[in-house]
Design an enzyme around this catalytic site. Structure first.
Site, PDB file in Angstrom:
ATOM      1  N   LYS A 125       1.142  23.136  21.478  1.00 51.87           N
ATOM      2  CA  LYS A 125       0.950  22.003  20.559  1.00 51.87           C
ATOM      3  C   LYS A 125       1.901  22.043  19.361  1.00 51.87           C
ATOM      4  O   LYS A 125       2.547  21.052  19.045  1.00 51.87           O
ATOM      5  CB  LYS A 125      -0.493  21.990  20.018  1.00 51.87           C
ATOM      6  CG  LYS A 125      -1.552  21.610  21.007  1.00 51.87           C
ATOM      7  CD  LYS A 125      -2.906  21.428  20.341  1.00 51.87           C
ATOM      8  CE  LYS A 125      -3.504  22.700  19.787  1.00 51.87           C
ATOM      9  NZ  LYS A 125      -3.901  23.668  20.809  1.00 51.87           N
ATOM     10  N   THR A 126       1.945  23.184  18.690  1.00 55.04           N
ATOM     11  CA  THR A 126       2.742  23.261  17.463  1.00 55.04           C
ATOM     12  C   THR A 126       4.219  23.043  17.765  1.00 55.04           C
ATOM     13  O   THR A 126       4.907  22.291  17.067  1.00 55.04           O
ATOM     14  CB  THR A 126       2.534  24.624  16.759  1.00 55.04           C
ATOM     15  OG1 THR A 126       1.154  24.753  16.422  1.00 55.04           O
ATOM     16  CG2 THR A 126       3.361  24.733  15.499  1.00 55.04           C
ATOM     17  N   GLU A 169      -0.623  17.172  15.331  1.00 55.00           N
ATOM     18  CA  GLU A 169      -1.100  18.195  16.254  1.00 55.00           C
ATOM     19  C   GLU A 169      -2.614  18.000  16.372  1.00 55.00           C
ATOM     20  O   GLU A 169      -3.301  17.888  15.352  1.00 55.00           O
ATOM     21  CB  GLU A 169      -0.774  19.580  15.710  1.00 55.00           C
ATOM     22  CG  GLU A 169      -1.231  20.696  16.600  1.00 55.00           C
ATOM     23  CD  GLU A 169      -0.735  22.066  16.150  1.00 55.00           C
ATOM     24  OE1 GLU A 169      -1.420  23.047  16.470  1.00 55.00           O
ATOM     25  OE2 GLU A 169       0.316  22.160  15.495  1.00 55.00           O
TER      26      GLU A 169
END
Length: 457
Positions: A125-126, A169
Protein backbone atom coordinates in the site's frame (compact mmCIF):
# COMPACT_ATOMS: atom_id res chain seq x y z
CA UNK A 1 -17.55 4.19 16.42
CA UNK A 2 -20.57 6.49 16.29
CA UNK A 3 -23.16 5.92 13.56
CA UNK A 4 -23.83 9.66 13.36
CA UNK A 5 -23.09 11.41 10.08
CA UNK A 6 -19.90 13.44 10.47
CA UNK A 7 -20.52 15.59 7.39
CA UNK A 8 -22.56 18.38 9.02
CA UNK A 9 -19.67 18.86 11.47
CA UNK A 10 -17.03 19.24 8.74
CA UNK A 11 -17.73 22.88 7.95
CA UNK A 12 -15.92 26.24 8.29
CA UNK A 13 -16.05 27.62 11.83
CA UNK A 14 -16.90 24.28 13.50
CA UNK A 15 -14.61 23.27 16.37
CA UNK A 16 -12.91 19.85 16.28
CA UNK A 17 -10.53 18.33 18.84
CA UNK A 18 -8.15 15.63 17.56
CA UNK A 19 -6.75 13.09 20.05
CA UNK A 20 -3.35 11.76 18.94
CA UNK A 21 -2.96 14.75 16.59
CA UNK A 22 0.75 14.03 15.97
CA UNK A 23 0.03 10.63 14.37
CA UNK A 24 0.79 9.78 10.74
CA UNK A 25 -2.77 10.15 9.48
CA UNK A 26 -4.04 12.54 12.17
CA UNK A 27 -1.54 15.34 11.44
CA UNK A 28 -2.52 15.66 7.76
CA UNK A 29 -6.18 15.43 8.78
CA UNK A 30 -5.66 18.36 11.16
CA UNK A 31 -3.98 20.33 8.37
CA UNK A 32 -6.75 19.63 5.84
CA UNK A 33 -9.52 20.53 8.32
CA UNK A 34 -7.66 23.66 9.41
CA UNK A 35 -7.23 24.64 5.75
CA UNK A 36 -10.98 24.18 5.25
CA UNK A 37 -11.63 26.87 7.87
CA UNK A 38 -12.37 24.72 10.90
CA UNK A 39 -11.08 25.60 14.37
CA UNK A 40 -8.77 22.72 15.33
CA UNK A 41 -7.27 21.80 18.70
CA UNK A 42 -5.50 18.58 19.63
CA UNK A 43 -3.59 16.54 22.15
CA UNK A 44 -0.71 14.10 21.97
CA UNK A 45 1.53 12.22 24.36
CA UNK A 46 4.73 13.94 23.26
CA UNK A 47 6.29 16.93 21.54
CA UNK A 48 7.88 16.46 18.13
CA UNK A 49 8.46 18.04 14.71
CA UNK A 50 4.89 17.25 13.59
CA UNK A 51 3.38 18.90 16.66
CA UNK A 52 5.67 21.94 16.13
CA UNK A 53 4.59 22.19 12.49
CA UNK A 54 0.88 22.08 13.38
CA UNK A 55 1.40 24.74 16.05
CA UNK A 56 3.10 26.95 13.45
CA UNK A 57 -0.21 26.89 11.54
CA UNK A 58 -1.99 28.25 14.60
CA UNK A 59 -3.35 24.96 15.96
CA UNK A 60 -3.43 24.67 19.78
CA UNK A 61 -1.96 21.35 20.95
CA UNK A 62 -1.83 20.01 24.52
CA UNK A 63 0.74 17.44 25.63
CA UNK A 64 -0.90 14.72 27.72
CA UNK A 65 -4.56 13.73 27.81
CA UNK A 66 -6.90 15.61 30.17
CA UNK A 67 -10.64 16.31 30.11
CA UNK A 68 -10.12 20.08 30.05
CA UNK A 69 -8.21 19.82 26.74
CA UNK A 70 -11.58 19.56 24.96
CA UNK A 71 -12.27 23.27 25.47
CA UNK A 72 -15.17 24.39 23.26
CA UNK A 73 -14.99 21.34 20.94
CA UNK A 74 -18.16 20.42 19.03
CA UNK A 75 -16.77 17.06 17.90
CA UNK A 76 -13.85 14.79 18.79
CA UNK A 77 -11.82 12.75 16.28
CA UNK A 78 -9.57 9.94 17.47
CA UNK A 79 -7.19 7.28 16.16
CA UNK A 80 -7.85 3.56 16.64
CA UNK A 81 -5.12 3.56 19.32
CA UNK A 82 -7.20 5.83 21.57
CA UNK A 83 -9.64 3.80 23.66
CA UNK A 84 -12.85 4.66 25.50
CA UNK A 85 -11.02 4.92 28.84
CA UNK A 86 -9.01 7.92 27.57
CA UNK A 87 -9.96 10.88 29.83
CA UNK A 88 -10.78 13.08 26.83
CA UNK A 89 -13.09 10.43 25.32
CA UNK A 90 -14.76 9.91 28.71
CA UNK A 91 -15.30 13.67 29.04
CA UNK A 92 -16.68 13.92 25.49
CA UNK A 93 -19.17 11.12 26.14
CA UNK A 94 -20.22 12.74 29.44
CA UNK A 95 -20.77 16.10 27.71
CA UNK A 96 -22.64 14.56 24.77
CA UNK A 97 -19.94 15.60 22.28
CA UNK A 98 -19.89 13.14 19.35
CA UNK A 99 -16.71 11.07 18.94
CA UNK A 100 -15.69 10.04 15.41
CA UNK A 101 -12.90 7.84 14.04
CA UNK A 102 -10.27 9.46 11.79
CA UNK A 103 -11.42 7.27 8.86
CA UNK A 104 -14.90 8.84 9.10
CA UNK A 105 -13.34 12.30 8.85
CA UNK A 106 -11.23 11.31 5.83
CA UNK A 107 -14.36 9.82 4.26
CA UNK A 108 -16.22 13.12 4.65
CA UNK A 109 -13.27 15.06 3.20
CA UNK A 110 -13.05 12.69 0.22
CA UNK A 111 -16.54 13.61 -0.88
CA UNK A 112 -15.29 17.11 -1.72
CA UNK A 113 -12.96 15.76 -4.41
CA UNK A 114 -13.91 14.73 -7.94
CA UNK A 115 -11.37 11.90 -7.85
CA UNK A 116 -10.68 9.85 -4.70
CA UNK A 117 -7.95 7.27 -5.38
CA UNK A 118 -7.85 4.74 -2.53
CA UNK A 119 -5.06 2.12 -2.49
CA UNK A 120 -5.76 -1.01 -0.44
CA UNK A 121 -4.16 -4.44 -0.01
CA UNK A 122 -2.49 -6.59 2.61
CA UNK A 123 0.89 -5.28 1.48
CA UNK A 124 2.39 -2.82 -0.99
CA UNK A 125 0.00 0.00 0.00
CA UNK A 126 2.57 2.58 1.06
CA UNK A 127 4.84 2.00 -1.93
CA UNK A 128 1.97 2.04 -4.46
CA UNK A 129 0.37 5.12 -2.87
CA UNK A 130 3.78 6.80 -3.09
CA UNK A 131 4.18 5.79 -6.75
CA UNK A 132 0.68 7.17 -7.50
CA UNK A 133 1.65 10.42 -5.78
CA UNK A 134 4.78 10.75 -7.94
CA UNK A 135 2.69 10.16 -11.08
CA UNK A 136 -0.15 12.55 -10.16
CA UNK A 137 2.39 15.22 -9.14
CA UNK A 138 4.24 14.74 -12.46
CA UNK A 139 0.88 15.31 -14.20
CA UNK A 140 0.58 18.66 -12.32
CA UNK A 141 -2.77 17.72 -10.77
CA UNK A 142 -1.85 19.22 -7.34
CA UNK A 143 -3.25 16.32 -5.26
CA UNK A 144 -4.03 16.03 -1.56
CA UNK A 145 -2.22 12.95 -0.26
CA UNK A 146 -2.28 10.71 2.83
CA UNK A 147 0.38 7.97 3.07
CA UNK A 148 1.21 5.69 6.01
CA UNK A 149 4.92 6.45 5.71
CA UNK A 150 7.29 9.25 4.78
CA UNK A 151 7.75 10.05 1.10
CA UNK A 152 10.97 11.98 0.36
CA UNK A 153 9.23 13.87 -2.50
CA UNK A 154 6.84 15.39 0.05
CA UNK A 155 9.24 15.47 3.01
CA UNK A 156 6.31 14.00 4.95
CA UNK A 157 3.56 11.39 4.72
CA UNK A 158 0.99 13.85 3.49
CA UNK A 159 0.32 16.82 1.25
CA UNK A 160 -2.51 19.33 1.12
CA UNK A 161 -3.18 20.27 -2.51
CA UNK A 162 -5.67 22.48 -4.33
CA UNK A 163 -6.51 20.07 -7.17
CA UNK A 164 -9.60 17.85 -7.51
CA UNK A 165 -7.74 14.59 -6.70
CA UNK A 166 -7.14 13.01 -3.29
CA UNK A 167 -4.88 9.94 -2.89
CA UNK A 168 -5.19 7.83 0.24
CA UNK A 169 -3.52 4.73 1.57
CA UNK A 170 -6.53 2.70 2.69
CA UNK A 171 -6.19 0.15 5.49
CA UNK A 172 -8.56 -2.72 6.16
CA UNK A 173 -7.71 -2.97 9.90
CA UNK A 174 -10.90 -2.42 11.95
CA UNK A 175 -12.70 -2.00 8.58
CA UNK A 176 -11.49 1.61 8.59
CA UNK A 177 -11.47 1.86 4.77
CA UNK A 178 -15.23 1.17 4.78
CA UNK A 179 -15.68 4.80 5.92
CA UNK A 180 -14.11 5.96 2.63
CA UNK A 181 -15.73 7.03 -0.64
CA UNK A 182 -13.35 5.88 -3.40
CA UNK A 183 -13.99 6.76 -7.03
CA UNK A 184 -11.02 4.54 -7.92
CA UNK A 185 -10.42 1.60 -5.54
CA UNK A 186 -7.17 -0.33 -5.94
CA UNK A 187 -6.82 -3.83 -4.44
CA UNK A 188 -3.19 -4.98 -4.56
CA UNK A 189 -3.60 -8.36 -2.82
CA UNK A 190 -5.60 -10.02 -0.06
CA UNK A 191 -4.15 -12.31 2.62
CA UNK A 192 -5.09 -13.38 6.13
CA UNK A 193 -3.74 -10.58 8.34
CA UNK A 194 -4.90 -8.50 11.34
CA UNK A 195 -6.33 -11.68 12.83
CA UNK A 196 -6.76 -9.90 16.16
CA UNK A 197 -9.69 -8.19 14.40
CA UNK A 198 -10.73 -10.44 11.50
CA UNK A 199 -11.86 -14.02 12.16
CA UNK A 200 -10.15 -15.58 9.12
CA UNK A 201 -9.31 -15.07 5.44
CA UNK A 202 -13.00 -15.22 4.49
CA UNK A 203 -13.71 -12.37 6.91
CA UNK A 204 -10.86 -10.32 5.38
CA UNK A 205 -12.21 -10.99 1.86
CA UNK A 206 -15.68 -9.88 2.94
CA UNK A 207 -14.22 -6.56 4.12
CA UNK A 208 -12.37 -6.00 0.82
CA UNK A 209 -15.52 -6.82 -1.19
CA UNK A 210 -17.44 -4.24 0.84
CA UNK A 211 -14.65 -1.74 0.06
CA UNK A 212 -14.88 -2.48 -3.68
CA UNK A 213 -18.67 -2.08 -3.47
CA UNK A 214 -18.22 1.52 -2.27
CA UNK A 215 -17.17 2.57 -5.78
CA UNK A 216 -19.97 4.64 -7.34
CA UNK A 217 -21.40 4.55 -10.86
CA UNK A 218 -18.74 5.95 -13.17
CA UNK A 219 -15.97 4.81 -10.78
CA UNK A 220 -13.55 1.95 -11.23
CA UNK A 221 -12.02 -0.97 -9.31
CA UNK A 222 -8.37 -1.83 -10.04
CA UNK A 223 -7.53 -5.43 -9.12
CA UNK A 224 -4.52 -7.75 -9.15
CA UNK A 225 -5.20 -10.42 -11.80
CA UNK A 226 -2.34 -12.55 -10.40
CA UNK A 227 -3.77 -12.70 -6.87
CA UNK A 228 -6.20 -15.58 -6.45
CA UNK A 229 -7.83 -14.19 -3.30
CA UNK A 230 -8.47 -10.81 -4.95
CA UNK A 231 -10.11 -12.41 -7.99
CA UNK A 232 -12.19 -14.68 -5.72
CA UNK A 233 -13.27 -11.67 -3.65
CA UNK A 234 -14.43 -9.77 -6.74
CA UNK A 235 -16.27 -12.69 -8.39
CA UNK A 236 -19.62 -11.44 -9.70
CA UNK A 237 -18.74 -7.76 -9.12
CA UNK A 238 -20.96 -5.59 -11.34
CA UNK A 239 -18.90 -2.41 -11.11
CA UNK A 240 -16.23 -1.89 -13.79
CA UNK A 241 -13.01 -3.76 -12.91
CA UNK A 242 -9.64 -3.13 -14.56
CA UNK A 243 -7.09 -5.88 -13.88
CA UNK A 244 -3.31 -5.63 -13.77
CA UNK A 245 -0.80 -8.47 -13.80
CA UNK A 246 2.76 -9.29 -14.73
CA UNK A 247 1.93 -10.96 -18.06
CA UNK A 248 -1.88 -11.06 -18.10
CA UNK A 249 -4.60 -8.56 -17.32
CA UNK A 250 -5.96 -5.38 -18.91
CA UNK A 251 -2.67 -3.72 -17.94
CA UNK A 252 0.50 -5.82 -17.92
CA UNK A 253 4.27 -5.67 -18.40
CA UNK A 254 6.15 -6.55 -21.58
CA UNK A 255 9.85 -6.62 -22.50
CA UNK A 256 10.89 -6.81 -18.83
CA UNK A 257 14.66 -6.54 -18.41
CA UNK A 258 16.89 -6.14 -15.35
CA UNK A 259 20.02 -4.03 -14.91
CA UNK A 260 21.87 -4.40 -11.58
CA UNK A 261 18.65 -5.67 -9.99
CA UNK A 262 16.51 -2.78 -11.32
CA UNK A 263 13.64 -3.40 -13.78
CA UNK A 264 12.76 -1.71 -17.08
CA UNK A 265 9.55 -2.63 -18.91
CA UNK A 266 6.68 -1.49 -21.12
CA UNK A 267 3.26 -0.94 -19.57
CA UNK A 268 0.77 -2.39 -22.07
CA UNK A 269 -2.90 -1.33 -22.04
CA UNK A 270 -5.35 -2.76 -24.57
CA UNK A 271 -2.49 -4.10 -26.72
CA UNK A 272 -0.83 -0.67 -26.88
CA UNK A 273 2.31 0.52 -25.06
CA UNK A 274 1.02 3.16 -22.66
CA UNK A 275 4.35 3.89 -20.94
CA UNK A 276 7.98 2.74 -20.88
CA UNK A 277 9.07 2.50 -17.26
CA UNK A 278 12.50 2.28 -15.62
CA UNK A 279 12.36 1.82 -11.84
CA UNK A 280 15.00 2.80 -9.28
CA UNK A 281 13.60 0.31 -6.75
CA UNK A 282 14.36 -3.41 -7.04
CA UNK A 283 12.12 -6.46 -7.04
CA UNK A 284 9.33 -8.08 -9.00
CA UNK A 285 6.85 -6.89 -6.35
CA UNK A 286 7.70 -3.30 -7.31
CA UNK A 287 6.99 -4.07 -10.98
CA UNK A 288 3.51 -5.16 -9.83
CA UNK A 289 3.14 -2.04 -7.66
CA UNK A 290 4.11 0.12 -10.67
CA UNK A 291 1.53 -1.68 -12.85
CA UNK A 292 -1.15 -0.99 -10.21
CA UNK A 293 -0.13 2.69 -10.10
CA UNK A 294 -0.20 2.82 -13.93
CA UNK A 295 -3.71 1.29 -13.95
CA UNK A 296 -4.84 3.96 -11.46
CA UNK A 297 -3.29 6.67 -13.67
CA UNK A 298 -5.19 5.34 -16.70
CA UNK A 299 -8.44 5.39 -14.70
CA UNK A 300 -7.77 9.05 -13.88
CA UNK A 301 -6.98 9.94 -17.50
CA UNK A 302 -3.29 10.67 -16.84
CA UNK A 303 -0.99 10.49 -19.91
CA UNK A 304 1.68 7.79 -20.08
CA UNK A 305 4.55 10.27 -20.10
CA UNK A 306 3.56 11.47 -16.59
CA UNK A 307 3.77 7.83 -15.47
CA UNK A 308 7.24 7.56 -17.02
CA UNK A 309 8.48 10.77 -15.37
CA UNK A 310 6.81 10.12 -12.02
CA UNK A 311 8.11 6.57 -11.66
CA UNK A 312 11.61 7.50 -12.91
CA UNK A 313 11.92 9.88 -9.94
CA UNK A 314 10.59 7.41 -7.35
CA UNK A 315 13.36 6.18 -5.03
CA UNK A 316 11.19 4.37 -2.50
CA UNK A 317 9.14 5.42 0.50
CA UNK A 318 10.64 5.75 3.97
CA UNK A 319 11.30 2.35 5.59
CA UNK A 320 10.75 0.52 2.27
CA UNK A 321 14.17 -0.97 1.39
CA UNK A 322 15.70 2.25 2.70
CA UNK A 323 19.49 2.51 2.59
CA UNK A 324 20.79 3.41 6.04
CA UNK A 325 24.52 3.38 5.35
CA UNK A 326 27.59 1.15 5.44
CA UNK A 327 29.38 -0.63 8.28
CA UNK A 328 32.66 -2.53 7.82
CA UNK A 329 31.97 -2.90 4.09
CA UNK A 330 28.42 -4.24 4.63
CA UNK A 331 25.46 -2.32 3.20
CA UNK A 332 22.69 -1.70 5.76
CA UNK A 333 19.06 -1.40 4.63
CA UNK A 334 15.81 -1.14 6.56
CA UNK A 335 12.36 -2.38 5.55
CA UNK A 336 8.90 -2.23 7.12
CA UNK A 337 7.89 -5.78 6.03
CA UNK A 338 5.92 -7.43 8.85
CA UNK A 339 3.79 -10.05 7.08
CA UNK A 340 5.29 -13.29 5.68
CA UNK A 341 4.24 -12.31 2.14
CA UNK A 342 6.06 -8.96 2.38
CA UNK A 343 9.07 -10.62 3.99
CA UNK A 344 9.28 -13.18 1.19
CA UNK A 345 9.11 -10.45 -1.49
CA UNK A 346 11.89 -8.54 0.28
CA UNK A 347 14.16 -11.59 0.73
CA UNK A 348 13.55 -12.84 -2.82
CA UNK A 349 14.67 -9.42 -4.06
CA UNK A 350 17.66 -9.35 -1.71
CA UNK A 351 18.97 -12.61 -3.17
CA UNK A 352 18.99 -11.13 -6.71
CA UNK A 353 21.22 -8.18 -5.81
CA UNK A 354 24.56 -10.00 -5.87
CA UNK A 355 25.66 -9.73 -2.22
CA UNK A 356 27.85 -12.45 -0.68
CA UNK A 357 25.53 -12.95 2.30
CA UNK A 358 22.08 -11.74 3.30
CA UNK A 359 21.84 -11.10 7.06
CA UNK A 360 18.31 -10.43 8.26
CA UNK A 361 17.49 -9.00 11.69
CA UNK A 362 13.71 -9.41 12.02
CA UNK A 363 11.40 -8.05 14.69
CA UNK A 364 7.90 -9.61 14.58
CA UNK A 365 5.03 -7.12 14.95
CA UNK A 366 2.23 -7.99 17.41
CA UNK A 367 1.74 -11.23 19.33
CA UNK A 368 -1.49 -12.21 17.54
CA UNK A 369 0.08 -11.93 14.05
CA UNK A 370 3.16 -13.91 15.16
CA UNK A 371 0.97 -16.70 16.54
CA UNK A 372 -1.50 -16.79 13.63
CA UNK A 373 1.21 -16.85 10.93
CA UNK A 374 3.89 -18.67 12.95
CA UNK A 375 4.62 -21.47 10.44
CA UNK A 376 4.74 -19.02 7.52
CA UNK A 377 7.26 -16.87 9.39
CA UNK A 378 9.39 -19.95 10.15
CA UNK A 379 9.52 -20.92 6.46
CA UNK A 380 10.37 -17.49 5.09
CA UNK A 381 12.98 -16.76 7.78
CA UNK A 382 14.95 -19.83 6.64
CA UNK A 383 15.81 -17.86 3.45
CA UNK A 384 18.56 -15.50 4.71
CA UNK A 385 22.12 -16.74 5.16
CA UNK A 386 21.90 -15.57 8.78
CA UNK A 387 18.68 -14.78 10.69
CA UNK A 388 18.65 -12.75 13.90
CA UNK A 389 15.39 -12.39 15.82
CA UNK A 390 14.58 -9.45 18.06
CA UNK A 391 11.81 -9.82 20.62
CA UNK A 392 8.25 -9.24 19.36
CA UNK A 393 7.12 -5.60 19.12
CA UNK A 394 3.79 -5.62 20.95
CA UNK A 395 2.39 -2.36 19.52
CA UNK A 396 -1.21 -2.05 20.77
CA UNK A 397 -1.21 -5.55 22.36
CA UNK A 398 -0.24 -7.19 25.64
CA UNK A 399 1.36 -10.62 25.55
CA UNK A 400 -1.37 -12.74 27.08
CA UNK A 401 -0.58 -15.52 24.58
CA UNK A 402 2.85 -16.14 26.11
CA UNK A 403 4.65 -16.13 22.74
CA UNK A 404 8.23 -14.99 22.04
CA UNK A 405 10.59 -14.59 19.08
CA UNK A 406 12.61 -17.24 20.88
CA UNK A 407 9.92 -19.74 19.77
CA UNK A 408 10.59 -18.80 16.14
CA UNK A 409 14.37 -19.02 16.60
CA UNK A 410 14.05 -22.56 17.94
CA UNK A 411 12.38 -23.65 14.68
CA UNK A 412 14.82 -21.91 12.28
CA UNK A 413 18.21 -23.63 11.81
CA UNK A 414 21.06 -21.33 12.88
CA UNK A 415 18.76 -18.47 13.92
CA UNK A 416 19.76 -16.38 16.95
CA UNK A 417 17.39 -14.72 19.40
CA UNK A 418 18.05 -11.41 21.21
CA UNK A 419 15.89 -9.96 23.96
CA UNK A 420 16.92 -6.32 23.32
CA UNK A 421 17.78 -4.18 20.29
CA UNK A 422 21.25 -3.12 21.58
CA UNK A 423 22.08 -6.87 21.62
CA UNK A 424 20.95 -7.09 17.98
CA UNK A 425 23.22 -4.15 17.08
CA UNK A 426 26.15 -5.78 18.88
CA UNK A 427 25.57 -9.06 17.01
CA UNK A 428 25.43 -7.24 13.65
CA UNK A 429 28.65 -5.42 14.50
CA UNK A 430 30.43 -8.75 15.01
CA UNK A 431 28.95 -10.32 11.87
CA UNK A 432 29.34 -7.49 9.33
CA UNK A 433 31.84 -8.17 6.52
CA UNK A 434 32.51 -6.56 3.14
CA UNK A 435 30.00 -7.84 0.56
CA UNK A 436 27.20 -8.43 3.11
CA UNK A 437 23.67 -7.09 2.83
CA UNK A 438 22.31 -6.38 6.31
CA UNK A 439 18.54 -5.97 6.57
CA UNK A 440 16.70 -4.69 9.64
CA UNK A 441 13.08 -5.68 9.11
CA UNK A 442 9.76 -5.10 10.88
CA UNK A 443 7.07 -2.50 11.57
CA UNK A 444 8.29 -1.67 15.09
CA UNK A 445 11.54 0.02 16.18
CA UNK A 446 14.03 -2.51 14.73
CA UNK A 447 15.31 0.24 12.37
CA UNK A 448 17.08 1.78 15.38
CA UNK A 449 19.37 -1.29 15.56
CA UNK A 450 20.64 -0.62 12.01
CA UNK A 451 20.92 3.11 12.62
CA UNK A 452 22.99 2.49 15.77
CA UNK A 453 25.24 0.12 13.79
CA UNK A 454 25.89 2.66 11.01
CA UNK A 455 26.53 5.46 13.52
CA UNK A 456 28.91 3.21 15.46
CA UNK A 457 26.88 3.53 18.68
Amino acid sequence: MTDMDIRPYIAPGRRAHLIGIGGVSMAPLAEVLHGAGMVITGSDMREGPTVEHLRSLGITIHIGHRAENLGQAELVIRTAAVHDDNPEITAAHAAGIPVFERAQAWGAIMRNYKHALCISGTHGKTTTTSMCTHIIMAADLDPTVMIGGTLPLLGAGHRVGKGDTIILESCEYCNSFLSFFPTVAVILNIEADHLDFFKDLEDVEKSFRAFADLVPEGGRIIANRDDENTMHTLAGEERPVTTFGLTEGDIHAANLTWTKGLPTFDVVYRDTVYAHVSLSVPGLHNVKNALAASAAAIALGVPGEAVERGLAQFRGAGRRFEHKGTYNGAEVYDDYAHHPGELKALLDTAHTLGYKRVICAFQPHTYTRTKALFDDFVEVLKQPDITLLAEIFGARETNDIGISSKDLAERIPGARYYATLPEVTAALRELAQPGDLILTVGAGDIYTAGEALVKGE
